[in-house]
Design a protein around this motif. Structure first.
Motif, PDB file in Angstrom:
ATOM      1  N   THR A  58      54.008   5.512  45.092  1.00  0.00           N
ATOM      2  CA  THR A  58      52.977   5.753  44.083  1.00  0.00           C
ATOM      3  C   THR A  58      53.572   5.689  42.684  1.00  0.00           C
ATOM      4  O   THR A  58      53.021   5.029  41.793  1.00  0.00           O
ATOM      5  CB  THR A  58      52.296   7.122  44.300  1.00  0.00           C
ATOM      6  OG1 THR A  58      51.691   7.140  45.596  1.00  0.00           O
ATOM      7  CG2 THR A  58      51.252   7.391  43.237  1.00  0.00           C
ATOM      8  N   ASN A  61      54.359   2.172  41.761  1.00  0.00           N
ATOM      9  CA  ASN A  61      53.122   1.447  41.454  1.00  0.00           C
ATOM     10  C   ASN A  61      52.615   1.785  40.059  1.00  0.00           C
ATOM     11  O   ASN A  61      52.235   0.892  39.293  1.00  0.00           O
ATOM     12  CB  ASN A  61      52.031   1.766  42.472  1.00  0.00           C
ATOM     13  CG  ASN A  61      52.253   1.189  43.844  1.00  0.00           C
ATOM     14  OD1 ASN A  61      51.576   1.567  44.795  1.00  0.00           O
ATOM     15  ND2 ASN A  61      53.191   0.264  44.014  1.00  0.00           N
ATOM     16  N   ASN A  64      54.873   0.215  37.440  1.00  0.00           N
ATOM     17  CA  ASN A  64      54.708  -1.237  37.409  1.00  0.00           C
ATOM     18  C   ASN A  64      53.394  -1.649  36.754  1.00  0.00           C
ATOM     19  O   ASN A  64      53.350  -2.632  36.006  1.00  0.00           O
ATOM     20  CB  ASN A  64      54.803  -1.822  38.817  1.00  0.00           C
ATOM     21  CG  ASN A  64      56.204  -1.743  39.381  1.00  0.00           C
ATOM     22  OD1 ASN A  64      57.182  -1.593  38.660  1.00  0.00           O
ATOM     23  ND2 ASN A  64      56.306  -1.810  40.697  1.00  0.00           N
ATOM     24  N   PRO A 152      48.329   4.328  47.860  1.00  0.00           N
ATOM     25  CA  PRO A 152      49.555   3.753  48.455  1.00  0.00           C
ATOM     26  C   PRO A 152      49.849   4.330  49.833  1.00  0.00           C
ATOM     27  O   PRO A 152      49.447   5.410  50.150  1.00  0.00           O
ATOM     28  CB  PRO A 152      50.650   4.129  47.461  1.00  0.00           C
ATOM     29  CG  PRO A 152      49.943   4.446  46.188  1.00  0.00           C
ATOM     30  CD  PRO A 152      48.601   4.979  46.594  1.00  0.00           C
TER      31      PRO A 152
END
Length: 152
Positions: A58, A61, A64, A152
């Motif tokens: 998580t 993510n 990113n 996720p």
């Protein structure tokens, strides 16, 4: 002769009106494109597992998404409830990474229902977190507000 000149005049006027109509339409389309290009993205991440591998995923993510879309172009929120709130306790093994995504502009919302069930207080949790009455309800609200939903 006058009749022919009026016809020529109206023909030219019609051509001019069509040309202006095309320019207005092109301008409107350009403005719509610009609005879509500058529209801020919104994403909400669900954290409800006690699995530290999912916590790491998580956080990766979140980082990113912010890096890819740009801090000013995306609103990122993480909603934690159930066993997922362990991720945000002071003794969390990912506390440093959480601080990193908070500094990048992500928001974190903790479920107060879960906190009461686990007999936790805000003093048990990391700093700079937000709180909501119900984590699942927060996810519903965000999806209704157009947030993309990621688990996720």
């Amino acid at each position: 002769m006058k009749r022919l000149s009026h016809l020529a005049y109206f023909t030219r006027l019609l051509v001019l009106a069509l040309a202006l109509s095309g320019l207005v339409q092109a301008s409107v389309q350009a403005q719509e494109s610009k609005t879509q290009a500058t529209k801020k993205s919104k994403v909400v991440f669900q954290v409800s597992d006690g699995d530290s591998k999912k916590w790491e995923l998580t956080l990766s993510n979140v980082k990113n998404v912010i890096k890819d879309l740009g801090k000013d172009n995306v609103d990122v929120e993480v909603v934690a409830y159930g066993p997922g709130i362990d991720m945000f306790k002071f003794e969390s093994p990912v506390a440093g990474r959480i601080e990193e995504v908070l500094k990048l502009g992500a928001q974190v919302m903790i479920c107060e229902n879960t906190m009461r069930a686990q007999k936790l207080s805000k003093s048990d949790m990391l700093d700079n977190l937000g709180y909501v009455e119900a984590g699942v309800s927060q996810l519903i609200k965000r999806q209704q507000q157009g947030y993309a939903y990621i688990r996720p």
